[in-house]
Design a protein around this motif. Structure first.
Motif, PDB file in Angstrom:
ATOM      1  N   ARG A 163       0.925  -1.441   0.458  1.00  0.00           N
ATOM      2  CA  ARG A 163      -0.243   0.147   0.700  1.00  0.00           C
ATOM      3  C   ARG A 163       0.904   1.276  -0.441  1.00  0.00           C
ATOM      4  O   ARG A 163       1.426   0.758   0.766  1.00  0.00           O
ATOM      5  CB  ARG A 163      -0.773   0.071   1.528  1.00  0.00           C
ATOM      6  CG  ARG A 163      -2.024   1.464   1.670  1.00  0.00           C
ATOM      7  CD  ARG A 163      -2.416   1.101   2.452  1.00  0.00           C
ATOM      8  NE  ARG A 163      -2.406   0.592   3.933  1.00  0.00           N
ATOM      9  CZ  ARG A 163      -2.605   0.874   5.087  1.00  0.00           C
ATOM     10  NH1 ARG A 163      -3.570   0.170   4.553  1.00  0.00           N
ATOM     11  NH2 ARG A 163      -1.573   0.552   5.713  1.00  0.00           N
ATOM     12  N   TYR A 164       0.127   2.307  -0.505  1.00  0.00           N
ATOM     13  CA  TYR A 164       1.408   3.377  -0.596  1.00  0.00           C
ATOM     14  C   TYR A 164       0.382   4.485  -0.491  1.00  0.00           C
ATOM     15  O   TYR A 164      -1.519   4.356  -0.582  1.00  0.00           O
ATOM     16  CB  TYR A 164       2.260   3.618  -2.218  1.00  0.00           C
ATOM     17  CG  TYR A 164       1.471   3.709  -2.730  1.00  0.00           C
ATOM     18  CD1 TYR A 164       0.824   2.490  -4.802  1.00  0.00           C
ATOM     19  CD2 TYR A 164       1.039   4.490  -3.654  1.00  0.00           C
ATOM     20  CE1 TYR A 164       0.683   2.660  -4.727  1.00  0.00           C
ATOM     21  CE2 TYR A 164       0.303   5.084  -4.699  1.00  0.00           C
ATOM     22  CZ  TYR A 164      -0.255   4.518  -5.465  1.00  0.00           C
ATOM     23  OH  TYR A 164      -0.494   4.573  -6.485  1.00  0.00           O
ATOM     24  N   SER A 165       0.276   5.642   0.103  1.00  0.00           N
ATOM     25  CA  SER A 165      -0.579   6.868   0.164  1.00  0.00           C
ATOM     26  C   SER A 165      -0.564   7.855  -0.951  1.00  0.00           C
ATOM     27  O   SER A 165       0.091   7.516  -2.199  1.00  0.00           O
ATOM     28  CB  SER A 165       0.320   7.829   1.442  1.00  0.00           C
ATOM     29  OG  SER A 165       0.844   8.621   0.739  1.00  0.00           O
ATOM     30  N   THR A 166      -2.155   8.102  -0.854  1.00  0.00           N
ATOM     31  CA  THR A 166      -1.703   9.450  -2.406  1.00  0.00           C
ATOM     32  C   THR A 166      -1.875  10.421  -2.299  1.00  0.00           C
ATOM     33  O   THR A 166      -3.315  11.076  -3.090  1.00  0.00           O
ATOM     34  CB  THR A 166      -3.747   8.691  -3.103  1.00  0.00           C
ATOM     35  OG1 THR A 166      -4.320   8.122  -2.369  1.00  0.00           O
ATOM     36  CG2 THR A 166      -3.256   7.459  -4.372  1.00  0.00           C
ATOM     37  N   LEU A 167      -2.424  11.108  -0.891  1.00  0.00           N
ATOM     38  CA  LEU A 167      -2.713  12.381  -0.489  1.00  0.00           C
ATOM     39  C   LEU A 167      -1.783  13.562  -1.322  1.00  0.00           C
ATOM     40  O   LEU A 167      -2.407  14.286  -1.084  1.00  0.00           O
ATOM     41  CB  LEU A 167      -2.663  12.458   1.087  1.00  0.00           C
ATOM     42  CG  LEU A 167      -3.830  11.926   1.793  1.00  0.00           C
ATOM     43  CD1 LEU A 167      -3.189  11.834   3.342  1.00  0.00           C
ATOM     44  CD2 LEU A 167      -5.045  12.549   1.008  1.00  0.00           C
ATOM     45  N   GLY A 168      -0.348  12.705  -1.684  1.00  0.00           N
ATOM     46  CA  GLY A 168       0.426  14.153  -2.158  1.00  0.00           C
ATOM     47  C   GLY A 168      -0.122  14.519  -3.451  1.00  0.00           C
ATOM     48  O   GLY A 168      -0.146  15.780  -4.080  1.00  0.00           O
TER      49      GLY A 168
ATOM     50  N   VAL B 114       1.628  17.248   3.354  1.00  0.00           N
ATOM     51  CA  VAL B 114       1.020  16.368   3.086  1.00  0.00           C
ATOM     52  C   VAL B 114       1.886  14.802   3.654  1.00  0.00           C
ATOM     53  O   VAL B 114       3.392  14.418   3.671  1.00  0.00           O
ATOM     54  CB  VAL B 114       2.280  16.273   1.829  1.00  0.00           C
ATOM     55  CG1 VAL B 114       1.061  14.764   0.592  1.00  0.00           C
ATOM     56  CG2 VAL B 114       1.206  17.763   1.194  1.00  0.00           C
ATOM     57  N   PRO B 115       1.350  14.308   4.268  1.00  0.00           N
ATOM     58  CA  PRO B 115       1.249  12.874   4.372  1.00  0.00           C
ATOM     59  C   PRO B 115       1.719  11.545   3.261  1.00  0.00           C
ATOM     60  O   PRO B 115       1.231  11.442   3.853  1.00  0.00           O
ATOM     61  CB  PRO B 115       0.851  12.348   5.994  1.00  0.00           C
ATOM     62  CG  PRO B 115      -0.555  12.981   5.026  1.00  0.00           C
ATOM     63  CD  PRO B 115      -0.429  14.045   4.469  1.00  0.00           C
ATOM     64  N   LYS B 116       3.009  11.459   3.448  1.00  0.00           N
ATOM     65  CA  LYS B 116       2.945  10.178   2.774  1.00  0.00           C
ATOM     66  C   LYS B 116       4.444   9.558   3.390  1.00  0.00           C
ATOM     67  O   LYS B 116       4.563   8.653   4.675  1.00  0.00           O
ATOM     68  CB  LYS B 116       4.791  10.766   1.895  1.00  0.00           C
ATOM     69  CG  LYS B 116       3.760  11.369   0.898  1.00  0.00           C
ATOM     70  CD  LYS B 116       5.536  12.383   0.343  1.00  0.00           C
ATOM     71  CE  LYS B 116       4.858  13.828  -0.186  1.00  0.00           C
ATOM     72  NZ  LYS B 116       5.984  14.292  -1.677  1.00  0.00           N
ATOM     73  N   TYR B 117       3.807   7.792   3.213  1.00  0.00           N
ATOM     74  CA  TYR B 117       3.836   6.474   3.647  1.00  0.00           C
ATOM     75  C   TYR B 117       3.840   5.042   2.941  1.00  0.00           C
ATOM     76  O   TYR B 117       3.325   5.926   1.408  1.00  0.00           O
ATOM     77  CB  TYR B 117       2.873   5.604   5.178  1.00  0.00           C
ATOM     78  CG  TYR B 117       1.501   6.428   4.874  1.00  0.00           C
ATOM     79  CD1 TYR B 117       0.864   4.889   4.308  1.00  0.00           C
ATOM     80  CD2 TYR B 117       0.560   7.060   4.645  1.00  0.00           C
ATOM     81  CE1 TYR B 117      -0.720   4.764   4.029  1.00  0.00           C
ATOM     82  CE2 TYR B 117      -0.749   6.826   4.276  1.00  0.00           C
ATOM     83  CZ  TYR B 117      -1.200   5.817   3.938  1.00  0.00           C
ATOM     84  OH  TYR B 117      -2.712   5.521   3.786  1.00  0.00           O
ATOM     85  N   GLN B 118       4.678   4.320   3.041  1.00  0.00           N
ATOM     86  CA  GLN B 118       4.063   3.053   2.359  1.00  0.00           C
ATOM     87  C   GLN B 118       4.606   1.500   2.912  1.00  0.00           C
ATOM     88  O   GLN B 118       4.913   1.975   4.091  1.00  0.00           O
ATOM     89  CB  GLN B 118       5.053   3.130   1.313  1.00  0.00           C
ATOM     90  CG  GLN B 118       5.995   3.118   1.546  1.00  0.00           C
ATOM     91  CD  GLN B 118       7.106   3.312  -0.388  1.00  0.00           C
ATOM     92  OE1 GLN B 118       7.495   2.492  -0.784  1.00  0.00           O
ATOM     93  NE2 GLN B 118       8.485   3.873   0.103  1.00  0.00           N
ATOM     94  N   ASP B 119       3.522   0.288   2.807  1.00  0.00           N
ATOM     95  CA  ASP B 119       3.785  -0.065   4.177  1.00  0.00           C
ATOM     96  C   ASP B 119       3.150  -1.656   3.559  1.00  0.00           C
ATOM     97  O   ASP B 119       2.931  -1.795   2.043  1.00  0.00           O
ATOM     98  CB  ASP B 119       3.084  -0.365   4.903  1.00  0.00           C
ATOM     99  CG  ASP B 119       1.660  -0.204   4.740  1.00  0.00           C
ATOM    100  OD1 ASP B 119       0.728  -1.098   3.407  1.00  0.00           O
ATOM    101  OD2 ASP B 119       0.809   1.108   5.252  1.00  0.00           O
ATOM    102  N   LEU B 120       4.090  -2.851   3.776  1.00  0.00           N
ATOM    103  CA  LEU B 120       3.890  -3.772   3.134  1.00  0.00           C
ATOM    104  C   LEU B 120       3.528  -5.042   4.397  1.00  0.00           C
ATOM    105  O   LEU B 120       4.584  -4.888   5.517  1.00  0.00           O
ATOM    106  CB  LEU B 120       5.555  -4.425   2.689  1.00  0.00           C
ATOM    107  CG  LEU B 120       5.132  -6.450   1.708  1.00  0.00           C
ATOM    108  CD1 LEU B 120       4.748  -6.845   0.481  1.00  0.00           C
ATOM    109  CD2 LEU B 120       6.584  -6.145   1.496  1.00  0.00           C
ATOM    110  N   SER B 121       3.186  -5.883   4.220  1.00  0.00           N
ATOM    111  CA  SER B 121       2.634  -7.346   5.052  1.00  0.00           C
ATOM    112  C   SER B 121       2.094  -8.226   4.614  1.00  0.00           C
ATOM    113  O   SER B 121       2.435  -8.298   3.292  1.00  0.00           O
ATOM    114  CB  SER B 121       1.475  -6.732   6.157  1.00  0.00           C
ATOM    115  OG  SER B 121       0.520  -6.056   5.198  1.00  0.00           O
TER     116      SER B 121
END
Length: 787
Positions: free
Chosen positions: A289-294, A307-314
């Motif tokens: 998952r990655y953020s799209t708010l940017g 702008v909060p930016k993030y990405q994650d993997l599970s």
């Protein structure tokens, strides 16, 4: 008005998609496969020959479990179904509200309790009870919830941490984070677990030592039924004072490959699952998952200071073997950053910049081996990392230059290993015992520029230490009505050889098949954050010292009594009364100080601490829940409570979290369009009213003199913010075609735009006090495709 225009725009998109689908979809009857595994509740061994039937199916649909406890039911019509599970010698079990869609096969993993009565005396129990959790030893203050509830409840952002805030006794954070306040305790007293293994705080934008963040790193698409415990924990759980959140990952489909894609304002993600090889037993499950708010910020659709930016993997990998047991490898990880410009509230002039980053990752190897049908050994080995960094720059007068005034780098690495033995001795007695070791390696540094333009060092250490924990717990069923559990937990923090031996006990009496009374008791302990141990404090001679290295474990005694009853087939009532006696709490080593770690919201302590503080939490909780049936559900929860503390000044005060009351009402309804279960509109709402959080006013004159915040601690937490009213709604439309399920969801948090004042803080850039307020109205939209 801008937010309302956004809502109207999103709603227009939703209606366009809805109208198009309503025109094109026919009345085709679609079907799906329902499968899963049935195990013994106490031994976790598979049950052979259990029958699983779809209630009210015509013709009757069902299946039986094989040698591995697995069942499979083909051609189940779409929609919501109820399953009845029966097996000779076991109590029957009902599982309702199972959503069957065209995109994915449905996997149900359930446990049955062995009956203590003779076969001809068995009474069919067709009542579902969500206080029955996956840990067979837990009898009080537990609640299980499904991924379906996480997705369904309004205001959750598909975040399991926000979903539990609807339960009795649990406060959410009005400012927008997913911190969990349980029964008036600090959110730092929460323990996060994954697949039964303790993990670091699994949230984006999280400080080291805190327990929450902006959004959970683990996507709800990865979860199966999970458990939350709010007091008097079983002896298995250690190093925790207030609540245990034990999240469970589902196992990937080992028969076919399946996928889902989600695109929304908060993030875009993809989920993959399936067998490694056709016909094999091993499977994989992964989500990125990655953020799209940017992107949305660049388009001007959302209005954020940063702008909060993030990405994650599970992921979870499952490897069953014929003779060596079950091996699993699972992990989660996330990166998050936010850069912000700080402006003066009155002049809107730029006065500073800040840069925050956070990271978290954990990889875990688990192994389960059955010695026989009644005994098993579970072992694990895990490695995790978590950390955060923060840099603040302030503008130099009228110049376009900036100087760094705060620098923070906190990193921690943890190696964990453990093993436990579970034995179902007979139908009346179950024993679980285990031992685990945690080794912490850390590198902490924190500096602050004082008003003499000199950097003060508050943290500067790289070191390591360990913790040993062991437990034994036993469950005895005296007869079909009485069940007793007892156990003990041992903890040793090797940093300073702090040790505790913690007895635990609970009892439950089944008045009849619909109602029961229960009670629990336990001594619990928890280590403060490692950053608190290594705080650098100047003594009276100006020398740097680390006075907190000898701080002992915090402790609490929990008492719980309760009553629950199934008022009807789908209507459940529960009440609990609790009292918590907290002692050996670290407080500032100053007879005139009101400082206590019971009010902490992060892990750092800028004081010399001693274990001479205390606190009390007590209250009553009520839950009335109508499980999903006849296309609707509701949940009404309420709590009245007190949360007090004493520091070294011996004055009893309100804690930061003493809101005195909280209540939630959730309601949801599903509508089938044109009589077809292929097209469903789901409407959900949540209304919450929470007592105001307490805060301490800022001493502005002293803060300006020192260049950092100074509070009026003689009147600690004497001020009260506004009571928080929050109304959340969500509306989704889903439709099925052969092999696919699609859904579009519109959700709005804080629909009324309420702006309750929550706290006061000091802005060092503008040298002013400011107030933090409730998160404003926030609309989101999400599109999901499963195939």
């Amino acid at each position: 008005m801008k937010n309302y225009r956004i809502v109207k725009f999103i709603a227009l998109i939703w209606l366009c998609i809805f109208s198009q689908q309503n025109k094109t979809l026919g009345q085709e009857i679609l079907r799906q496969t329902v499968k899963g595994t049935i195990i013994d509740q106490d031994s976790n061994a598979p049950i052979i020959g259990a029958n699983v039937m779809v209630v009210d199916s015509d013709p009757i649909l069902g299946g039986s479990t094989g040698i591995e406890g697995e069942f499979r039911i083909e051609n189940v019509p779409l929609g919501r179904i109820t399953l009845l599970i029966t097996s000779i010698g076991y109590e029957n079990r009902i599982i309702s509200d199972v959503l069957v869609g065209a995109g994915k096969e449905v996997v149900i993993n359930a446990s049955l309790e062995e009956s203590l009565v003779k076969l001809d005396e068995i009474v069919i129990k067709d009542k579902e009870n969500k206080s029955v959790v996956s840990n067979e030893m837990v009898q009080v203050s537990g609640r299980t919830f499904s991924v379906e509830e996480t997705n369904r409840y309004a205001g959750t952002f598909n975040d399991p941490a926000r979903a539990v805030s609807s339960f009795a006794g649990i406060q959410s954070n009005a400012e927008g984070s997913n911190h969990i306040v349980v029964r008036g305790n600090s959110p730092n007293n929460i323990q996060w677990r994954m697949e039964g293994i303790e993990i670091p705080n699994p949230n984006h934008f999280a400080d080291e030592g805190s327990s929450g963040g902006s959004i959970n790193i683990l996507s709800g698409r990865m979860l199966t039924n999970s458990d939350f415990y709010s007091g008097a924990f079983d002896a298995e759980y250690g190093n925790v004072l207030s609540g245990v959140f034990d999240m469970k990952m589902r196992t990937g489909n080992r028969d076919k490959r399946e996928y889902s894609i989600g695109v929304g304002i908060l993030g875009t993600d993809i989920t993959l699952e399936g067998p490694f090889a056709k016909g094999g037993k091993s499977s994989y499950l992964a989500n990125y998952r990655y953020s799209t708010l940017g992107l949305l910020d660049n388009l001007g659709v959302v209005d954020f200071g940063g702008v909060p930016k993030y990405q994650d993997l599970s992921f979870k990998l499952s490897f069953p073997t014929s003779n060596a047991g079950l091996f699993t490898v699972f992990g989660i990880g996330g990166l998050s950053t936010i850069k912000d410009e700080i402006k003066d509230d009155e002049t809107d002039e730029l006065v500073g910049k800040d840069d925050f980053s956070a990271s978290m990752g954990t990889v875990n190897l688990g192994h389960t081996y059955f010695l026989n049908n009644n005994s098993s050994i579970e072992s694990f080995l895990s490695f995790s990392q978590n950390g955060s960094g923060y840099e603040l720059q302030e503008k130099e007068g009228n110049l376009d230059t900036y100087k760094k005034t705060f620098d923070d780098e906190l990193n921690k690495y943890t190696l964990r290993a453990g093993t436990s033995f579970l034995s179902k001795i007979n139908a009346k007695n179950t024993l679980r015992t285990g031992i685990n070791y945690h080794h912490f390696i850390y590198d902490f540094k924190r500096e602050f520029l004082n008003n003499q333009d000199v950097f003060e060092t508050w943290l500067d250490d790289d070191n390591d230490t360990g913790m040993i924990r062991a437990f034994a717990t036993w469950k005895h069923r005296l007869n079909k009505d009485w069940t007793v559990t007892g156990g003990v937990h041992y903890t040793n923090l090797l940093l300073n050889n702090s040790q505790t031996v913690e007895p635990r006990a609970s009892v439950k009496y089944q008045l009849d098949e619909t109602q029961s009374v229960f009670a629990g008791f336990g001594l619990h302990s928890q280590m403060p954050s490692l950053t608190a141990y290594y705080s650098i404090i100047e003594d009276q001679q100006g020398n740097e010292t680390r006075p907190n290295l000898d701080v002992d474990l915090m402790k609490a005694i929990h008492y719980v009594i309760g009553y629950d009853r199934m008022l009807s087939e789908n209507l459940y009532f529960k009440t609990e009364v609790y009292y918590q006696d907290l002692y050996d709490i670290p407080v500032e080593n100053d007879p005139g100080s009101s400082y206590s770690l019971l009010n902490a919201v992060d892990g750092f302590a800028d004081r010399a601490l001693v274990n001479e503080g205390s606190g009390t939490n007590y209250g009553v909780e009520l839950t009335l829940e109508k499980y999903f049936s006849k296309n609707y559900y509701f949940l009404l929860t309420g709590s009245l409570f007190q949360s007090k503390y004493k520091a070294l000044d011996k004055v009893e005060r309100n804690t930061r979290f003493n809101g005195n009351y909280l209540t939630n009402f959730l309601f949801g309804k599903e509508l089938y369009l044109g009589g077809s279960k292929n097209k469903v509109i789901s409407l959900n709402t949540k209304i919450s009213w929470t007592g105001a959080r307490r805060y301490t006013t800022v001493d502005l004159e002293a803060s300006n003199a020192l260049g950092r915040v100074v509070y009026d601690e003689a009147n600690a937490f004497s001020e009260r913010g506004d009571d928080v009213f929050k109304w959340d709604i969500s509306c989704s439309y889903s439709w099925n075609k052969k092999g696919t399920r699609q859904e579009i969801n519109l959700a709005v948090q804080n629909l009324t735009g309420n702006e309750a004042v929550v706290d006061q803080y000091y802005n060092s850039s503008s040298n002013k006090t400011e107030t933090s307020k409730q998160l404003p109205m926030f609309p989101t939209i999400m599109y999901t495709l499963e195939f």
